[in-house]
Design a protein around this motif. Sequence first.
Motif, PDB file in Angstrom:
ATOM      1  N   PHE A  48      29.352  24.087 -31.316  1.00 38.39           N
ATOM      2  CA  PHE A  48      29.533  25.157 -32.550  1.00 38.39           C
ATOM      3  C   PHE A  48      30.205  24.585 -33.738  1.00 38.39           C
ATOM      4  O   PHE A  48      29.867  24.661 -34.960  1.00 38.39           O
ATOM      5  N   LEU A  49      31.522  24.239 -33.725  1.00 45.85           N
ATOM      6  CA  LEU A  49      32.263  24.070 -34.499  1.00 45.85           C
ATOM      7  C   LEU A  49      32.067  22.799 -35.236  1.00 45.85           C
ATOM      8  O   LEU A  49      31.994  22.554 -36.505  1.00 45.85           O
ATOM      9  N   TYR A  50      31.539  21.680 -34.441  1.00 47.12           N
ATOM     10  CA  TYR A  50      31.193  20.339 -35.222  1.00 47.12           C
ATOM     11  C   TYR A  50      30.179  20.770 -35.922  1.00 47.12           C
ATOM     12  O   TYR A  50      30.152  20.054 -37.112  1.00 47.12           O
ATOM     13  N   ASP A  51      29.093  21.708 -35.595  1.00 48.94           N
ATOM     14  CA  ASP A  51      27.908  21.889 -36.458  1.00 48.94           C
ATOM     15  C   ASP A  51      28.470  22.651 -37.779  1.00 48.94           C
ATOM     16  O   ASP A  51      28.096  22.084 -38.964  1.00 48.94           O
ATOM     17  N   LYS A  52      29.440  23.457 -37.841  1.00 52.65           N
ATOM     18  CA  LYS A  52      30.007  24.242 -38.921  1.00 52.65           C
ATOM     19  C   LYS A  52      30.884  23.198 -39.975  1.00 52.65           C
ATOM     20  O   LYS A  52      30.725  23.402 -41.053  1.00 52.65           O
ATOM     21  N   TYR A  53      31.394  22.217 -39.209  1.00 56.54           N
ATOM     22  CA  TYR A  53      32.076  21.340 -39.874  1.00 56.54           C
ATOM     23  C   TYR A  53      31.335  20.160 -40.461  1.00 56.54           C
ATOM     24  O   TYR A  53      32.073  19.428 -40.961  1.00 56.54           O
ATOM     25  N   GLU A  54      30.260  20.059 -40.019  1.00 58.80           N
ATOM     26  CA  GLU A  54      29.112  19.129 -40.650  1.00 58.80           C
ATOM     27  C   GLU A  54      29.496  17.655 -39.875  1.00 58.80           C
ATOM     28  O   GLU A  54      29.276  16.635 -40.609  1.00 58.80           O
ATOM     29  N   GLU A  55      29.902  17.882 -38.695  1.00 58.02           N
ATOM     30  CA  GLU A  55      30.249  16.485 -37.858  1.00 58.02           C
ATOM     31  C   GLU A  55      29.043  16.521 -36.882  1.00 58.02           C
ATOM     32  O   GLU A  55      29.134  16.736 -35.791  1.00 58.02           O
ATOM     33  N   TYR A  56      27.991  16.427 -37.475  1.00 52.61           N
ATOM     34  CA  TYR A  56      26.713  16.259 -36.662  1.00 52.61           C
ATOM     35  C   TYR A  56      26.493  15.139 -35.725  1.00 52.61           C
ATOM     36  O   TYR A  56      26.172  15.556 -34.425  1.00 52.61           O
ATOM     37  N   ASP A  57      27.448  14.203 -35.957  1.00 56.73           N
ATOM     38  CA  ASP A  57      27.084  13.102 -35.076  1.00 56.73           C
ATOM     39  C   ASP A  57      28.157  13.522 -33.622  1.00 56.73           C
ATOM     40  O   ASP A  57      27.416  13.348 -32.717  1.00 56.73           O
ATOM     41  N   ASN A  58      29.241  13.860 -33.974  1.00 60.63           N
ATOM     42  CA  ASN A  58      29.816  14.408 -32.811  1.00 60.63           C
ATOM     43  C   ASN A  58      29.369  15.646 -31.988  1.00 60.63           C
ATOM     44  O   ASN A  58      29.586  15.687 -30.773  1.00 60.63           O
ATOM     45  N   ALA A  59      28.700  16.459 -32.819  1.00 60.08           N
ATOM     46  CA  ALA A  59      27.955  17.469 -31.983  1.00 60.08           C
ATOM     47  C   ALA A  59      26.832  17.078 -31.416  1.00 60.08           C
ATOM     48  O   ALA A  59      26.799  17.471 -29.864  1.00 60.08           O
ATOM     49  N   VAL A  60      26.221  15.988 -31.665  1.00 55.35           N
ATOM     50  CA  VAL A  60      25.000  15.505 -30.678  1.00 55.35           C
ATOM     51  C   VAL A  60      25.783  14.711 -29.506  1.00 55.35           C
ATOM     52  O   VAL A  60      25.354  14.892 -28.396  1.00 55.35           O
ATOM     53  N   ILE A  61      26.837  13.981 -29.689  1.00 58.49           N
ATOM     54  CA  ILE A  61      27.421  13.206 -28.764  1.00 58.49           C
ATOM     55  C   ILE A  61      27.733  14.246 -27.536  1.00 58.49           C
ATOM     56  O   ILE A  61      27.911  13.835 -26.331  1.00 58.49           O
ATOM     57  N   THR A  62      28.604  15.180 -28.012  1.00 61.39           N
ATOM     58  CA  THR A  62      29.001  16.216 -27.091  1.00 61.39           C
ATOM     59  C   THR A  62      27.928  16.944 -26.219  1.00 61.39           C
ATOM     60  O   THR A  62      28.073  17.086 -25.049  1.00 61.39           O
ATOM     61  N   MET A  63      26.655  17.307 -26.987  1.00 62.26           N
ATOM     62  CA  MET A  63      25.630  17.863 -26.159  1.00 62.26           C
ATOM     63  C   MET A  63      25.194  17.048 -25.141  1.00 62.26           C
ATOM     64  O   MET A  63      24.751  17.158 -24.025  1.00 62.26           O
ATOM     65  N   MET A  64      24.998  15.549 -25.373  1.00 60.81           N
ATOM     66  CA  MET A  64      24.389  14.610 -24.516  1.00 60.81           C
ATOM     67  C   MET A  64      25.391  14.325 -23.522  1.00 60.81           C
ATOM     68  O   MET A  64      25.062  14.153 -22.324  1.00 60.81           O
ATOM     69  N   THR A  65      26.876  14.448 -23.832  1.00 62.36           N
ATOM     70  CA  THR A  65      27.904  14.141 -22.757  1.00 62.36           C
ATOM     71  C   THR A  65      28.018  15.142 -21.691  1.00 62.36           C
ATOM     72  O   THR A  65      28.339  14.914 -20.678  1.00 62.36           O
TER      73      THR A  65
END
Length: 341
Positions: A165-182
């Motif tokens: 949620f925070l990565y998305d709001k902070y526009e760190e989309y790459d980290n958001a996707v990596i976290t969801m897959m991990t």
Amino acid sequence: LQVGDRCYEEGMYEAAKLLYNNVSNFARLASTLVHLGEYQAAVDSARKANSTRTWKEVCFACVDGEEFRLAQICGLHIVIHADELEDLISYYQDRGYFEELIALLEAALGLERAHMGMFTELAILYSKFKPQKMREHLELFWSRVNIPKVLRAAEQSHLWAELVFLYDKYEEYDNAVITMMTHPTDAWKEGLFKDIIAKVANVELYYKALSFYLDYKPLLLNDLLTILSPRLDHSRAVIFFSKDAMLYAAESKDAELAETLLQWFLEEGRKECFAACLFASYDLLHPDVVLELAWRHNIMDFAMPYFIQVMREYLTKVGADNQYQEMFDVNFTTKIDFTIV
């Protein structure tokens, strides 16, 4: 006043109380009252003194006396000063009063002078002691927290959904996707993933997402491809899926399936995939079938490494058979001559 100070220093608090009260020195009066254990009166004097230093002194004394309602009254006058917040939090935490500290900060959020530090520190406290309340807090106040600090806290507490949620709001989309897959069990949500994967900067994540879906959500792969199709290198995508097809064919131990896959590669003009499949399914393929396919499609060059390997194995086997035959002949004492007519 000097007499009052002398009484205070010598521990004559009742006398000091009278003297400070007479001269309306409310700051010193508040200090005197906490020594006497008169916490409510000390809070009233602190309100009249209205200085941060006095509020802190009375607040900390109330904490030590476990008068948390009165401590909160004082604390609300302290937390509005960002530079005083750390000391207040440390005082509560060092004594293990986490619930009381959280209650204080929750009460402070509605203050007119509420600032980012308060929202941030409450989020960090939630991550440590009340993780079930963190998501709601972030949804309400994500724009008022220091996101990098809260990101670290969420990661340390393994709050993967909140981290995404925070990565998305902070526009760190790459980290958001990596976290969801991990951490798919806690963090992956279909709609959110499809929304964020379209925003990533690193195109390698497209192919990692395809691999993730093949393993985790194969039935939803077509939906993902619909989103990624305009962004994919189609040649690479075909090769990506060809690898999985080759692996499946090889593991199936089905010669007919492997040969069908070879034919499909040729129909699609994927000569490199044809060559790779020859070795991936080497033990399943019939050399005569491979030879016919390669000859008909004029790609003998792509099949030649395969035939070299087939010939090498054949010659090795023939050599071994000849050696065995020689050993067998030596053991015969009688030689029989055959005349070829």
